[in-house]
Design an enzyme around this catalytic site. Sequence first.
Site, mmCIF file in Angstrom:
data_model
loop_
_atom_site.group_PDB
_atom_site.id
_atom_site.type_symbol
_atom_site.label_atom_id
_atom_site.label_comp_id
_atom_site.label_asym_id
_atom_site.label_seq_id
_atom_site.Cartn_x
_atom_site.Cartn_y
_atom_site.Cartn_z
ATOM 1 N N LYS A 1 -4.970 1.624 1.043
ATOM 2 C CA LYS A 1 -6.319 1.421 0.491
ATOM 3 C C LYS A 1 -7.282 2.411 1.163
ATOM 4 O O LYS A 1 -7.374 3.544 0.738
ATOM 5 C CB LYS A 1 -6.704 -0.035 0.640
ATOM 6 N N SER B 1 -9.019 -10.067 -1.643
ATOM 7 C CA SER B 1 -8.894 -8.906 -2.524
ATOM 8 C C SER B 1 -9.499 -9.088 -3.906
ATOM 9 O O SER B 1 -9.896 -8.115 -4.528
ATOM 10 C CB SER B 1 -7.418 -8.528 -2.656
ATOM 11 N N HIS C 1 -7.828 -5.119 2.972
ATOM 12 C CA HIS C 1 -9.023 -4.614 2.278
ATOM 13 C C HIS C 1 -10.200 -4.421 3.220
ATOM 14 O O HIS C 1 -11.273 -4.024 2.783
ATOM 15 C CB HIS C 1 -9.423 -5.562 1.141
HETATM 16 C C1 PLP Z 1 -4.377 -8.681 0.967
HETATM 17 C C2 PLP Z 1 -3.258 -7.741 0.666
HETATM 18 N N1 PLP Z 1 -2.225 -7.692 1.514
HETATM 19 C C3 PLP Z 1 -1.184 -6.851 1.289
HETATM 20 C C4 PLP Z 1 -1.145 -6.041 0.190
HETATM 21 C C5 PLP Z 1 0.047 -5.155 -0.040
HETATM 22 O O1 PLP Z 1 -0.262 -3.846 0.288
HETATM 23 P P1 PLP Z 1 0.527 -2.598 -0.329
HETATM 24 O O2 PLP Z 1 0.069 -2.435 -1.732
HETATM 25 O O3 PLP Z 1 0.127 -1.485 0.550
HETATM 26 O O4 PLP Z 1 1.979 -2.907 -0.265
HETATM 27 C C6 PLP Z 1 -2.209 -6.061 -0.712
HETATM 28 C C7 PLP Z 1 -2.177 -5.177 -1.898
HETATM 29 O O5 PLP Z 1 -2.923 -5.236 -2.811
HETATM 30 C C8 PLP Z 1 -3.292 -6.939 -0.470
HETATM 31 O O6 PLP Z 1 -4.330 -6.999 -1.322
#
Ligand code: PLP
Length: 389
Positions: free
Chosen positions: A244, A185, A213
């Site tokens: 996202k 990310s 992502h």
């Molecule tokens: C790699 C990754 N996994 C999980 C999440 C968590 O997702 P959410 O914001 O939908 O709870 C994120 C959020 O930025 C993320 O970047």
Amino acid sequence: MPLLEKFSIAKQLRSSLVDAGKDPTTVVFDVVNSATEGVVDGRTTILAGTNNYLGMTFDPDCISAGITALNTLGTGTTGSRMANGSYAAHGKLGAELADFYGCPNALVFSTGYTANLGVLTALLGPDDAVLLDSDAHASLYDGCRMSGADIFRFKHNDLTSLERRLERLGERARRCLIVVEGMYSVLGDCAPLAEIVALKERFGASLLVDEAHSLGVFGETGRGVAEADGVSDKVDFIVGTFSKSLGAMGGFCVSRHEILDLFRYVSRPFMFTASPSPVVMATTHEALRQLRARPELKDTLWSNARRLYSGLQELGLELGPELSPVVAVRCKDKESALSSWNKLLHAGVYVNMMLPPATPGGGSFLRCSISAAHTPEQIDIIISKFKDL
Ligand SMILES: Cc1ncc(COP(=O)(O)O)c(C=O)c1O
């Protein structure tokens, strides 16, 4: 009060952010005009840090699906599926995801964060081991920690480091879960999934890939990096988020193992939180339908990513190692990141400021995430504002 003394660190952090200009945690979009434009402090601002990869938040069909759900099913579910029962939309979305990934079933969670907690705590216990990429997202770290499993980190995307740790585990490697992301990310670089799959098979370990992502971004049909690398059928668990590329909120897990269905009885972050609202289910379902039906969105996203990446590269800026819709600009230090972020915001460009310790190698970055909804003109403005820095 001794209990509260620890907050002196957070207080210091807040002061350093306020002293540099605006505290990023207090930025307010007073108006949001579209997937790529908002108003901050009365200034029209290009949104270049939203993870809104396919621009779904303002898609007319997603909005109308959400309105219908709101009118017919109400504002919320007011409880967990275990206690309050499920809405038809929960099952429908799960079935759609399972079909999309060609898996026997899928599990829908209330956020991407709880999906990771829910899957990791269900899968792992104190007798198990987990090999975690050092750049993994906080939700993956937290899920591993909550599970009580022995956690061993390996160097980010480093196959030798992973192999050594698998060797050291010996027989225990068979009770080990390797945890990585598809596209990471912060820097937008991808895991070498084909090689990681080869290692996990050699040692008899299992593999979980977080495609938060990468859904809608990588792979011929947008399923993610596992699809792009031709190993979808070898990954044991894929987790992802609706927040996202699908423009909503919520998370999911799909697996080729039938056992995933049993997580419903043991996964506390699934069982003890309210289920996703009807609006979220409806807009996510429509966004997923569009992701499948409109491959041109992904093409536009990549052409926009190329425009931004090469434009910033031509300015001589140090970027993440790979071209992707996440374009991270490395700053000299924390102070320069703070000052540049403020200048960009003042100039009408919103990006993410990424500061240590939550960053790869403790670096400071200005992170842009590009969308299929950005116009070439908006991208050129972003580049020109970086040039002004
Ligand atoms: C790699 C990754 N996994 C999980 C999440 C968590 O997702 P959410 O914001 O939908 O709870 C994120 C959020 O930025 C993320 O970047």
